[in-house]
Design a protein around this motif. Structure first.
Motif, PDB file in Angstrom:
ATOM      1  N   GLY A 290      70.511  16.244  16.382  1.00  0.00           N
ATOM      2  CA  GLY A 290      71.050  15.522  15.239  1.00  0.00           C
ATOM      3  C   GLY A 290      71.573  16.469  14.181  1.00  0.00           C
ATOM      4  O   GLY A 290      71.166  17.644  14.117  1.00  0.00           O
ATOM      5  N   SER A 291      72.493  15.935  13.365  1.00  0.00           N
ATOM      6  CA  SER A 291      73.120  16.758  12.315  1.00  0.00           C
ATOM      7  C   SER A 291      73.143  16.036  10.973  1.00  0.00           C
ATOM      8  O   SER A 291      73.705  16.543  10.016  1.00  0.00           O
TER       9      SER A 291
ATOM     10  N   ASP B  60      71.275  13.493   7.741  1.00  0.00           N
ATOM     11  CA  ASP B  60      70.302  13.759   6.666  1.00  0.00           C
ATOM     12  C   ASP B  60      68.903  14.013   7.220  1.00  0.00           C
ATOM     13  O   ASP B  60      68.185  14.892   6.737  1.00  0.00           O
ATOM     14  N   VAL B  61      68.504  13.228   8.227  1.00  0.00           N
ATOM     15  CA  VAL B  61      67.148  13.378   8.766  1.00  0.00           C
ATOM     16  C   VAL B  61      67.008  14.720   9.477  1.00  0.00           C
ATOM     17  O   VAL B  61      66.033  15.462   9.264  1.00  0.00           O
TER      18      VAL B  61
ATOM     19  N   THR C 248      74.247  19.159  18.026  1.00  0.00           N
ATOM     20  CA  THR C 248      75.279  18.219  17.603  1.00  0.00           C
ATOM     21  C   THR C 248      76.460  18.320  18.570  1.00  0.00           C
ATOM     22  O   THR C 248      76.612  19.326  19.257  1.00  0.00           O
ATOM     23  N   ARG C 249      77.297  17.247  18.594  1.00  0.00           N
ATOM     24  CA  ARG C 249      78.521  17.349  19.397  1.00  0.00           C
ATOM     25  C   ARG C 249      79.512  18.294  18.736  1.00  0.00           C
ATOM     26  O   ARG C 249      80.393  18.834  19.403  1.00  0.00           O
TER      27      ARG C 249
ATOM     28  N   LYS D 285      80.598  21.127  12.039  1.00  0.00           N
ATOM     29  CA  LYS D 285      80.268  20.313  10.870  1.00  0.00           C
ATOM     30  C   LYS D 285      79.011  20.822  10.159  1.00  0.00           C
ATOM     31  O   LYS D 285      78.748  20.441   9.025  1.00  0.00           O
TER      32      LYS D 285
ATOM     33  N   VAL E  61      69.019  10.978  15.716  1.00  0.00           N
ATOM     34  CA  VAL E  61      70.423  10.539  15.782  1.00  0.00           C
ATOM     35  C   VAL E  61      70.486   9.036  15.528  1.00  0.00           C
ATOM     36  O   VAL E  61      69.467   8.336  15.524  1.00  0.00           O
ATOM     37  N   LYS E  62      71.702   8.542  15.362  1.00  0.00           N
ATOM     38  CA  LYS E  62      71.913   7.101  15.202  1.00  0.00           C
ATOM     39  C   LYS E  62      71.224   6.366  16.352  1.00  0.00           C
ATOM     40  O   LYS E  62      71.388   6.742  17.524  1.00  0.00           O
TER      41      LYS E  62
ATOM     42  N   ASN F 130      65.655   4.693  14.439  1.00  0.00           N
ATOM     43  CA  ASN F 130      65.422   3.270  14.211  1.00  0.00           C
ATOM     44  C   ASN F 130      66.575   2.485  14.827  1.00  0.00           C
ATOM     45  O   ASN F 130      67.733   2.895  14.724  1.00  0.00           O
TER      46      ASN F 130
ATOM     47  N   VAL G  87      59.945   6.281   6.693  1.00  0.00           N
ATOM     48  CA  VAL G  87      60.093   6.800   5.329  1.00  0.00           C
ATOM     49  C   VAL G  87      61.485   7.416   5.202  1.00  0.00           C
ATOM     50  O   VAL G  87      62.059   7.867   6.208  1.00  0.00           O
TER      51      VAL G  87
ATOM     52  N   ASN H 265      64.388  10.133   4.332  1.00  0.00           N
ATOM     53  CA  ASN H 265      64.358  11.575   4.651  1.00  0.00           C
ATOM     54  C   ASN H 265      63.967  12.442   3.456  1.00  0.00           C
ATOM     55  O   ASN H 265      63.432  13.533   3.636  1.00  0.00           O
TER      56      ASN H 265
HETATM   57  N1  NAP Z   1      68.310   8.403   6.790  1.00  0.00           N
HETATM   58  C1  NAP Z   1      66.992   8.300   6.659  1.00  0.00           C
HETATM   59  O1  NAP Z   1      66.438   8.585   5.597  1.00  0.00           O
HETATM   60  C2  NAP Z   1      66.171   7.859   7.852  1.00  0.00           C
HETATM   61  C3  NAP Z   1      64.789   7.711   7.706  1.00  0.00           C
HETATM   62  C4  NAP Z   1      64.014   7.386   8.830  1.00  0.00           C
HETATM   63  C5  NAP Z   1      64.622   7.240  10.055  1.00  0.00           C
HETATM   64  N2  NAP Z   1      65.976   7.377  10.155  1.00  0.00           N
HETATM   65  C6  NAP Z   1      66.598   7.271  11.477  1.00  0.00           C
HETATM   66  O2  NAP Z   1      66.883   8.596  11.884  1.00  0.00           O
HETATM   67  C7  NAP Z   1      68.070   8.642  12.664  1.00  0.00           C
HETATM   68  C8  NAP Z   1      69.058   9.633  12.035  1.00  0.00           C
HETATM   69  O3  NAP Z   1      69.462   9.140  10.783  1.00  0.00           O
HETATM   70  P1  NAP Z   1      70.483   9.948   9.833  1.00  0.00           P
HETATM   71  O4  NAP Z   1      70.593   9.133   8.603  1.00  0.00           O
HETATM   72  O5  NAP Z   1      70.102  11.378   9.725  1.00  0.00           O
HETATM   73  O6  NAP Z   1      71.850   9.981  10.610  1.00  0.00           O
HETATM   74  P2  NAP Z   1      72.750   8.946  11.421  1.00  0.00           P
HETATM   75  O7  NAP Z   1      74.031   8.834  10.701  1.00  0.00           O
HETATM   76  O8  NAP Z   1      72.012   7.695  11.733  1.00  0.00           O
HETATM   77  O9  NAP Z   1      72.973   9.760  12.781  1.00  0.00           O
HETATM   78  C9  NAP Z   1      73.746  10.905  12.804  1.00  0.00           C
HETATM   79  C10 NAP Z   1      73.584  11.546  14.155  1.00  0.00           C
HETATM   80  O10 NAP Z   1      73.869  10.585  15.187  1.00  0.00           O
HETATM   81  C11 NAP Z   1      74.749  11.160  16.135  1.00  0.00           C
HETATM   82  N3  NAP Z   1      75.667  10.151  16.651  1.00  0.00           N
HETATM   83  C12 NAP Z   1      76.235   9.119  15.974  1.00  0.00           C
HETATM   84  N4  NAP Z   1      77.044   8.414  16.789  1.00  0.00           N
HETATM   85  C13 NAP Z   1      76.993   9.032  18.001  1.00  0.00           C
HETATM   86  C14 NAP Z   1      77.603   8.785  19.254  1.00  0.00           C
HETATM   87  N5  NAP Z   1      78.433   7.758  19.436  1.00  0.00           N
HETATM   88  N6  NAP Z   1      77.306   9.613  20.274  1.00  0.00           N
HETATM   89  C15 NAP Z   1      76.476  10.651  20.109  1.00  0.00           C
HETATM   90  N7  NAP Z   1      75.864  10.944  18.922  1.00  0.00           N
HETATM   91  C16 NAP Z   1      76.123  10.140  17.899  1.00  0.00           C
HETATM   92  C17 NAP Z   1      75.512  12.212  15.375  1.00  0.00           C
HETATM   93  O11 NAP Z   1      75.875  13.193  16.296  1.00  0.00           O
HETATM   94  P3  NAP Z   1      76.844  14.412  15.951  1.00  0.00           P
HETATM   95  O12 NAP Z   1      75.976  15.401  15.275  1.00  0.00           O
HETATM   96  O13 NAP Z   1      77.328  14.865  17.260  1.00  0.00           O
HETATM   97  O14 NAP Z   1      77.907  13.845  15.054  1.00  0.00           O
HETATM   98  C18 NAP Z   1      74.515  12.719  14.348  1.00  0.00           C
HETATM   99  O15 NAP Z   1      73.773  13.796  14.841  1.00  0.00           O
HETATM  100  C19 NAP Z   1      68.584   7.209  12.719  1.00  0.00           C
HETATM  101  O16 NAP Z   1      68.158   6.622  13.918  1.00  0.00           O
HETATM  102  C20 NAP Z   1      67.923   6.547  11.520  1.00  0.00           C
HETATM  103  O17 NAP Z   1      67.738   5.145  11.707  1.00  0.00           O
HETATM  104  C21 NAP Z   1      66.754   7.661   9.094  1.00  0.00           C
END
Ligand code: NAP
Length: 212
Positions: free
Chosen positions: A7-8, A10-11, A30-31, A35, A65-66, A92, A134, A136
């Protein structure tokens, strides 16, 4: 410990900062490594790679990741690079739909969680749900007036929870182990609950604590 973070966003960056702060070696996957150029310049000890090399690097793997892309990302990481390893599942299963009265929509059901789906397809990886309930900004050494918050975890393999427990303690959490993978059916929706005060009242600074 060598930690491969898939992943790349916020988390991934927040947790990477925590692992680095506590003396671990980190590779972010990351892909599009470009970035993360600015982030990498600020964190010279960290490495950036593709998903497969990040998974290969990690003795411990973190999936950040998403949600809907998680299976694809694990396929890109490669089952062989995950085999036998603890994979902390932070994802999630948030659907691509707006929240209703502050309540997020999930694409899973209460009879089948995201982590069970991941565990079913990647049987030789050892998934442990953690950090999903929680924001990030509070994942690493959060400071709350009410003391240490509780992180709920679950996973099928008991031994694989040990490093997760150690990391969570380093990161300032109490841990409540809710058992096997099915418990993710209850732990994942904590994300919905955590987000409601945010969407309704722009309150995002809280965490859960289990009182006994
Ligand atoms: N944000 C928060 O505070 C928080 C808290 C708890 C849990 N979470 C969960 O943690 C996870 C990450 O959250 P986030 O907010 O840091 O970022 P995010 O925007 O949910 O995910 C970004 C990541 O997902 C990858 N991604 C997105 N679409 C993709 C696709 N079609 N194919 C392959 N990879 C793909 C991206 O890869 P690339 O790097 O290759 O672009 C990137 O590394 C999520 O599941 C979220 O629900 C988030």
């Amino acid at each position: 410990m060598r930690v491969g973070i898939l992943g790349s966003g916020d988390v991934a960056r927040s947790l990477a900062g925590g692992f680095l702060k506590h003396g671990h070696d980190v590779t972010l996957g990351t892909r599009t490594p470009a970035k993360l150029a600015e982030w990498a310049a600020k964190h010279p000890k960290a490495h950036v790679a593709d998903f497969a090399d990040a998974a290969k690097f990690g003795e411990l793997v973190v999936l950040a990741v998403k949600g809907a892309a998680a299976l694809d990302v694990l396929r890109m990481a490669g089952a062989a690079n995950l085999a036998g390893k603890t994979v902390i599942d932070v994802t999630n299963p948030i659907a691509d739909a707006p929240p209703v009265n502050g309540v997020l929509k999930f694409y899973t059901s209460l009879d089948e969680s995201q982590m069970e789906r991941l565990q079913r397809e990647f049987g030789s990886a050892r998934f442990v749900k953690a950090f999903n309930s929680v924001g990030n900004a509070f994942m690493v050494n959060p400071q709350f007036k009410g003391g240490r918050p509780t992180m709920f975890i679950c996973g099928n393999d008991e031994a694989s929870k040990r490093p997760v427990l150690a990391i969570l303690e380093q990161f300032g959490w109490e841990v409540s182990d809710m058992g096997k993978a099915e418990a993710a059916r209850a732990i994942e929706p904590l994300c919905m609950l955590w987000c409601i005060p945010g969407f309704l009242r722009n309150e995002w600074a809280h965490a859960f604590k289990l009182l006994t």
